[in-house]
Design a protein around this motif. Structure first.
Motif, PDB file in Angstrom:
ATOM      1  N   ARG A 179     -29.599 -19.787  -6.502  1.00 43.56           N
ATOM      2  CA  ARG A 179     -30.040 -20.630  -7.708  1.00 43.56           C
ATOM      3  C   ARG A 179     -29.398 -21.839  -7.821  1.00 43.56           C
ATOM      4  NH1 ARG A 179     -29.050 -15.528 -10.346  1.00 43.56           N
ATOM      5  NH2 ARG A 179     -27.250 -16.365 -11.267  1.00 43.56           N
ATOM      6  N   VAL A 180     -28.541 -22.401  -6.877  1.00 46.58           N
ATOM      7  CA  VAL A 180     -28.129 -23.717  -6.981  1.00 46.58           C
ATOM      8  C   VAL A 180     -29.116 -24.770  -6.493  1.00 46.58           C
ATOM      9  CG1 VAL A 180     -26.464 -25.122  -5.830  1.00 46.58           C
ATOM     10  CG2 VAL A 180     -25.642 -22.954  -6.346  1.00 46.58           C
ATOM     11  N   LYS A 181     -29.464 -26.065  -7.206  1.00 38.07           N
ATOM     12  CA  LYS A 181     -30.241 -26.877  -6.814  1.00 38.07           C
ATOM     13  C   LYS A 181     -29.623 -28.136  -6.127  1.00 38.07           C
ATOM     14  CE  LYS A 181     -33.496 -24.501  -8.880  1.00 38.07           C
ATOM     15  NZ  LYS A 181     -34.313 -23.345  -8.054  1.00 38.07           N
ATOM     16  N   GLY A 182     -30.334 -28.736  -5.454  1.00 37.81           N
ATOM     17  CA  GLY A 182     -29.683 -29.957  -4.600  1.00 37.81           C
ATOM     18  C   GLY A 182     -29.338 -29.748  -3.416  1.00 37.81           C
ATOM     19  N   PRO A 183     -28.611 -30.577  -2.640  1.00 36.76           N
ATOM     20  CA  PRO A 183     -28.089 -30.384  -1.447  1.00 36.76           C
ATOM     21  C   PRO A 183     -26.764 -29.973  -1.527  1.00 36.76           C
ATOM     22  CG  PRO A 183     -27.996 -32.787  -1.796  1.00 36.76           C
ATOM     23  CD  PRO A 183     -28.753 -32.214  -3.018  1.00 36.76           C
ATOM     24  N   PHE A 184     -26.194 -29.008  -0.693  1.00 34.93           N
ATOM     25  CA  PHE A 184     -25.108 -28.436  -0.682  1.00 34.93           C
ATOM     26  C   PHE A 184     -24.963 -27.656   0.714  1.00 34.93           C
ATOM     27  CE2 PHE A 184     -27.893 -25.178  -2.355  1.00 34.93           C
ATOM     28  CZ  PHE A 184     -27.486 -23.888  -1.526  1.00 34.93           C
ATOM     29  N   ALA A 185     -23.580 -27.602   0.919  1.00 29.47           N
ATOM     30  CA  ALA A 185     -22.762 -26.601   2.074  1.00 29.47           C
ATOM     31  C   ALA A 185     -21.946 -25.939   1.402  1.00 29.47           C
ATOM     32  CB  ALA A 185     -22.619 -27.186   3.260  1.00 29.47           C
ATOM     33  N   GLN A 210     -31.761 -25.496   1.752  1.00 28.29           N
ATOM     34  CA  GLN A 210     -32.826 -25.179   2.860  1.00 28.29           C
ATOM     35  C   GLN A 210     -33.223 -26.758   3.432  1.00 28.29           C
ATOM     36  OE1 GLN A 210     -36.245 -23.036   0.842  1.00 28.29           O
ATOM     37  NE2 GLN A 210     -34.841 -22.652  -0.793  1.00 28.29           N
ATOM     38  N   LEU A 211     -32.926 -27.742   2.957  1.00 27.09           N
ATOM     39  CA  LEU A 211     -33.160 -28.893   3.406  1.00 27.09           C
ATOM     40  C   LEU A 211     -32.206 -29.296   4.611  1.00 27.09           C
ATOM     41  CD1 LEU A 211     -34.894 -31.089   0.716  1.00 27.09           C
ATOM     42  CD2 LEU A 211     -35.894 -29.820   2.466  1.00 27.09           C
ATOM     43  N   GLY A 212     -30.899 -28.830   4.428  1.00 27.40           N
ATOM     44  CA  GLY A 212     -29.745 -29.124   5.464  1.00 27.40           C
ATOM     45  C   GLY A 212     -29.102 -30.337   5.311  1.00 27.40           C
ATOM     46  N   LYS A 213     -29.195 -30.875   4.133  1.00 27.35           N
ATOM     47  CA  LYS A 213     -28.574 -32.278   4.095  1.00 27.35           C
ATOM     48  C   LYS A 213     -26.973 -32.448   4.311  1.00 27.35           C
ATOM     49  CE  LYS A 213     -32.337 -34.571   2.846  1.00 27.35           C
ATOM     50  NZ  LYS A 213     -33.017 -35.520   3.447  1.00 27.35           N
ATOM     51  N   ARG A 214     -26.347 -31.335   3.770  1.00 26.19           N
ATOM     52  CA  ARG A 214     -25.038 -31.488   4.104  1.00 26.19           C
ATOM     53  C   ARG A 214     -24.508 -30.866   5.330  1.00 26.19           C
ATOM     54  NH1 ARG A 214     -25.101 -34.760   0.549  1.00 26.19           N
ATOM     55  NH2 ARG A 214     -24.518 -34.378  -1.404  1.00 26.19           N
ATOM     56  N   SER A 215     -23.448 -31.278   6.023  1.00 23.91           N
ATOM     57  CA  SER A 215     -23.124 -30.749   7.244  1.00 23.91           C
ATOM     58  C   SER A 215     -21.944 -29.371   7.177  1.00 23.91           C
ATOM     59  CB  SER A 215     -21.964 -31.627   7.742  1.00 23.91           C
ATOM     60  OG  SER A 215     -21.468 -31.382   9.038  1.00 23.91           O
TER      61      SER A 215
END
Length: 125
Positions: free
Chosen positions: A27-33, A66-71
């Motif tokens: 349920r988390v929104k936005g870029p994350f790792a 899902q977009l994979g912005k974070r490393s």
């Protein structure tokens, strides 16, 4: 006021199962790792002897949005399994975590048992 990480950790601490934790992260929104380690031990004290009984709730969850912005990288060999946001310069081979979903790792035995929980399934439930 909690920051994002503290708010997520508080929500995860209230989860009663691995599946519930996966859906909380879903349920988390936005870029994350993230890397989340859950351990549940029950301690017994008999005549000054303390023993710990590991529960089946010991697991590690990791992944990125899902977009994979974070490393988020991993290194795996017969001797180790490492996760890191940056490739540490210690002579290990590092590979990116794919954005296919949330990965879980059972920690209750000697063999590594990875499981992929696909984003499509997590987001549809």
């Amino acid at each position: 006021n909690l920051n994002d990480s503290a708010a997520l950790l508080e929500a995860l601490s209230k989860c009663n199962s691995e599946q519930e934790a996966i859906h909380t992260i879903g349920r988390v929104k936005g870029p994350f790792a993230f890397v989340y380690y859950n351990v549940c031990c029950t301690c017994f004290n008999f005549s000054n002897l303390i023993s710990k009984k590991k529960a089946a709730q010991e697991y590690l969850l990791f992944g990125k949005d899902q977009l994979g912005k974070r490393s988020l990288l991993y290194s795996l060999s017969p001797e180790h399994f490492c996760l890191s946001s940056t490739a540490c310069p210690i002579g290990l081979d590092w590979y990116p975590i794919h954005v296919k979903g949330i990965y879980s790792l059972k920690l209750h035995n000697d063999a590594l048992q990875f499981c992929l929980h696909p984003w499509a399934k997590i987001c549809s439930e």
